[in-house]
Design a protein around this motif. Structure first.
Motif, PDB file in Angstrom:
ATOM      1  N   LEU A  58       0.828  -1.198   0.000  1.00  0.00           N
ATOM      2  CA  LEU A  58       0.000   0.000   0.000  1.00  0.00           C
ATOM      3  C   LEU A  58       0.870   1.259   0.000  1.00  0.00           C
ATOM      4  O   LEU A  58       0.585   2.227  -0.716  1.00  0.00           O
ATOM      5  CB  LEU A  58      -0.918  -0.016   1.231  1.00  0.00           C
ATOM      6  N   LYS A  59       1.949   1.214   0.777  1.00  0.00           N
ATOM      7  CA  LYS A  59       2.863   2.342   0.836  1.00  0.00           C
ATOM      8  C   LYS A  59       3.525   2.569  -0.532  1.00  0.00           C
ATOM      9  O   LYS A  59       3.650   3.694  -0.996  1.00  0.00           O
ATOM     10  CB  LYS A  59       3.923   2.056   1.901  1.00  0.00           C
ATOM     11  N   THR A  60       3.924   1.500  -1.213  1.00  0.00           N
ATOM     12  CA  THR A  60       4.547   1.591  -2.543  1.00  0.00           C
ATOM     13  C   THR A  60       3.553   2.172  -3.546  1.00  0.00           C
ATOM     14  O   THR A  60       3.903   3.039  -4.355  1.00  0.00           O
ATOM     15  CB  THR A  60       5.012   0.201  -3.008  1.00  0.00           C
ATOM     16  N   ILE A  61       2.324   1.720  -3.501  1.00  0.00           N
ATOM     17  CA  ILE A  61       1.295   2.230  -4.413  1.00  0.00           C
ATOM     18  C   ILE A  61       1.042   3.714  -4.144  1.00  0.00           C
ATOM     19  O   ILE A  61       0.918   4.517  -5.074  1.00  0.00           O
ATOM     20  CB  ILE A  61      -0.002   1.414  -4.284  1.00  0.00           C
ATOM     21  N   LEU A  62       0.986   4.089  -2.895  1.00  0.00           N
ATOM     22  CA  LEU A  62       0.755   5.487  -2.532  1.00  0.00           C
ATOM     23  C   LEU A  62       1.906   6.373  -3.004  1.00  0.00           C
ATOM     24  O   LEU A  62       1.682   7.450  -3.575  1.00  0.00           O
ATOM     25  CB  LEU A  62       0.576   5.596  -1.002  1.00  0.00           C
ATOM     26  N   ILE A  63       3.144   5.941  -2.836  1.00  0.00           N
ATOM     27  CA  ILE A  63       4.308   6.716  -3.286  1.00  0.00           C
ATOM     28  C   ILE A  63       4.291   6.836  -4.814  1.00  0.00           C
ATOM     29  O   ILE A  63       4.536   7.909  -5.375  1.00  0.00           O
ATOM     30  CB  ILE A  63       5.620   6.074  -2.787  1.00  0.00           C
ATOM     31  N   ALA A  64       3.979   5.752  -5.507  1.00  0.00           N
ATOM     32  CA  ALA A  64       3.926   5.771  -6.972  1.00  0.00           C
ATOM     33  C   ALA A  64       2.852   6.735  -7.455  1.00  0.00           C
ATOM     34  O   ALA A  64       3.061   7.501  -8.413  1.00  0.00           O
ATOM     35  CB  ALA A  64       3.671   4.364  -7.515  1.00  0.00           C
ATOM     36  N   ALA A  65       1.687   6.752  -6.800  1.00  0.00           N
ATOM     37  CA  ALA A  65       0.601   7.655  -7.189  1.00  0.00           C
ATOM     38  C   ALA A  65       1.015   9.116  -6.988  1.00  0.00           C
ATOM     39  O   ALA A  65       0.740   9.981  -7.836  1.00  0.00           O
ATOM     40  CB  ALA A  65      -0.654   7.333  -6.379  1.00  0.00           C
ATOM     41  N   VAL A  66       1.681   9.406  -5.878  1.00  0.00           N
ATOM     42  CA  VAL A  66       2.140  10.769  -5.614  1.00  0.00           C
ATOM     43  C   VAL A  66       3.164  11.190  -6.670  1.00  0.00           C
ATOM     44  O   VAL A  66       3.119  12.314  -7.186  1.00  0.00           O
ATOM     45  CB  VAL A  66       2.709  10.893  -4.180  1.00  0.00           C
ATOM     46  N   LEU A  67       4.082  10.298  -7.027  1.00  0.00           N
ATOM     47  CA  LEU A  67       5.090  10.611  -8.046  1.00  0.00           C
ATOM     48  C   LEU A  67       4.446  10.866  -9.402  1.00  0.00           C
ATOM     49  O   LEU A  67       4.853  11.772 -10.132  1.00  0.00           O
ATOM     50  CB  LEU A  67       6.114   9.479  -8.144  1.00  0.00           C
ATOM     51  N   VAL A  68       3.441  10.087  -9.779  1.00  0.00           N
ATOM     52  CA  VAL A  68       2.728  10.289 -11.045  1.00  0.00           C
ATOM     53  C   VAL A  68       2.038  11.656 -11.040  1.00  0.00           C
ATOM     54  O   VAL A  68       2.105  12.407 -12.031  1.00  0.00           O
ATOM     55  CB  VAL A  68       1.734   9.151 -11.312  1.00  0.00           C
ATOM     56  N   ILE A  69       1.395  12.003  -9.951  1.00  0.00           N
ATOM     57  CA  ILE A  69       0.701  13.291  -9.858  1.00  0.00           C
ATOM     58  C   ILE A  69       1.711  14.441  -9.957  1.00  0.00           C
ATOM     59  O   ILE A  69       1.473  15.431 -10.655  1.00  0.00           O
ATOM     60  CB  ILE A  69      -0.133  13.372  -8.550  1.00  0.00           C
ATOM     61  N   VAL A  70       2.852  14.336  -9.296  1.00  0.00           N
ATOM     62  CA  VAL A  70       3.888  15.376  -9.361  1.00  0.00           C
ATOM     63  C   VAL A  70       4.430  15.494 -10.786  1.00  0.00           C
ATOM     64  O   VAL A  70       4.614  16.605 -11.312  1.00  0.00           O
ATOM     65  CB  VAL A  70       5.021  15.093  -8.347  1.00  0.00           C
ATOM     66  N   ALA A  71       4.677  14.356 -11.457  1.00  0.00           N
ATOM     67  CA  ALA A  71       5.192  14.369 -12.825  1.00  0.00           C
ATOM     68  C   ALA A  71       4.193  15.033 -13.777  1.00  0.00           C
ATOM     69  O   ALA A  71       4.565  15.831 -14.646  1.00  0.00           O
ATOM     70  CB  ALA A  71       5.513  12.948 -13.296  1.00  0.00           C
ATOM     71  N   VAL A  72       2.911  14.729 -13.620  1.00  0.00           N
ATOM     72  CA  VAL A  72       1.870  15.349 -14.460  1.00  0.00           C
ATOM     73  C   VAL A  72       1.818  16.850 -14.199  1.00  0.00           C
ATOM     74  O   VAL A  72       1.722  17.665 -15.132  1.00  0.00           O
ATOM     75  CB  VAL A  72       0.498  14.672 -14.213  1.00  0.00           C
ATOM     76  N   ALA A  73       1.903  17.259 -12.954  1.00  0.00           N
ATOM     77  CA  ALA A  73       1.860  18.682 -12.617  1.00  0.00           C
ATOM     78  C   ALA A  73       3.070  19.414 -13.224  1.00  0.00           C
ATOM     79  O   ALA A  73       2.927  20.511 -13.778  1.00  0.00           O
ATOM     80  CB  ALA A  73       1.827  18.869 -11.102  1.00  0.00           C
ATOM     81  N   ILE A  74       4.241  18.820 -13.134  1.00  0.00           N
ATOM     82  CA  ILE A  74       5.434  19.440 -13.722  1.00  0.00           C
ATOM     83  C   ILE A  74       5.283  19.540 -15.238  1.00  0.00           C
ATOM     84  O   ILE A  74       5.600  20.565 -15.845  1.00  0.00           O
ATOM     85  CB  ILE A  74       6.709  18.653 -13.328  1.00  0.00           C
ATOM     86  N   SER A  75       4.774  18.484 -15.856  1.00  0.00           N
ATOM     87  CA  SER A  75       4.590  18.480 -17.315  1.00  0.00           C
ATOM     88  C   SER A  75       3.601  19.571 -17.753  1.00  0.00           C
ATOM     89  O   SER A  75       3.854  20.305 -18.714  1.00  0.00           O
ATOM     90  CB  SER A  75       4.089  17.108 -17.762  1.00  0.00           C
ATOM     91  N   VAL A  76       2.490  19.690 -17.034  1.00  0.00           N
ATOM     92  CA  VAL A  76       1.496  20.721 -17.363  1.00  0.00           C
ATOM     93  C   VAL A  76       2.084  22.110 -17.154  1.00  0.00           C
ATOM     94  O   VAL A  76       1.914  23.014 -17.988  1.00  0.00           O
ATOM     95  CB  VAL A  76       0.207  20.521 -16.517  1.00  0.00           C
ATOM     96  N   GLY A  77       2.819  22.294 -16.094  1.00  0.00           N
ATOM     97  CA  GLY A  77       3.438  23.592 -15.829  1.00  0.00           C
ATOM     98  C   GLY A  77       4.453  23.965 -16.896  1.00  0.00           C
ATOM     99  O   GLY A  77       4.486  25.107 -17.376  1.00  0.00           O
ATOM    100  N   ALA A  78       5.279  23.013 -17.296  1.00  0.00           N
ATOM    101  CA  ALA A  78       6.281  23.280 -18.333  1.00  0.00           C
ATOM    102  C   ALA A  78       5.603  23.593 -19.666  1.00  0.00           C
ATOM    103  O   ALA A  78       6.015  24.500 -20.396  1.00  0.00           O
ATOM    104  CB  ALA A  78       7.217  22.081 -18.485  1.00  0.00           C
ATOM    105  N   THR A  79       4.551  22.863 -19.994  1.00  0.00           N
ATOM    106  CA  THR A  79       3.818  23.112 -21.237  1.00  0.00           C
ATOM    107  C   THR A  79       3.197  24.501 -21.224  1.00  0.00           C
ATOM    108  O   THR A  79       3.283  25.236 -22.223  1.00  0.00           O
ATOM    109  CB  THR A  79       2.718  22.047 -21.434  1.00  0.00           C
TER     110      THR A  79
END
Length: 162
Positions: free
Chosen positions: A13-34
């Protein structure tokens, strides 16, 4: 056993939660850069459009000499005649007043130029284009000496060589 299974479940559960947070951060960075890149492109495009709007040339205007230029041109075996109607193209509206004011002087200079023409050379398209270029130079030199803006093109609206 239950304890190992609870720990594995918590770790999963902890691994899934960390992966979800990383995906959300990556999407936010991508949208911001775009958004950053696109906002810079719009500023450049708007700047180019504004510059293009300020550099729009005036429409082409024309001045026609009312009478034909008629002169004798050089030929090897006999006198030949040239008759040419001349129009001038320009963009600066102040040029029209200068052309009207200095028409006699301009006509005299063009007539002298046309009289120096060679019959054989004027029979070819290249010869006529060279004569237009010389006429443009003569006209613009004369207009510059009188403090007027230059013309853009010389047009032969009728050209007869006999």
């Amino acid at each position: 056993m239950r304890r190992i299974s609870d720990m594995a479940e918590k770790k999963s559960l902890k691994t899934i939660l960390i992966a979800a947070v990383l995906v959300i951060v990556a999407v936010a960075i991508s949208v911001g850069a775009t958004m950053f890149v696109l906002s810079g492109s719009n500023d450049e495009a708007e700047g180019e459009e504004a510059q293009a709007e300020t550099v729009v040339p005036e429409p082409l205007q024309y001045f026609s000499f009312p009478k034909a230029f008629v002169t004798t041109v050089a030929s090897e075996n006999r006198a030949r005649h040239l008759q040419v109607f001349v129009a001038l193209a320009y963009r600066d509206s102040a040029v029209e007043a200068a052309l009207n004011t200095h028409a006699p002087l301009l006509r005299s200079r063009l007539l002298a130029l046309f009289g120096r023409g060679d019959y054989m050379a004027l029979q070819s398209a290249d010869g006529r284009e060279a004569l237009k270029a010389e006429a443009l130079q003569v006209l613009n030199d004369t207009l510059a000496a009188e403090g007027a803006a230059p013309v853009e093109r010389v047009l032969f609206t009728n050209f007869v060589l006999q």
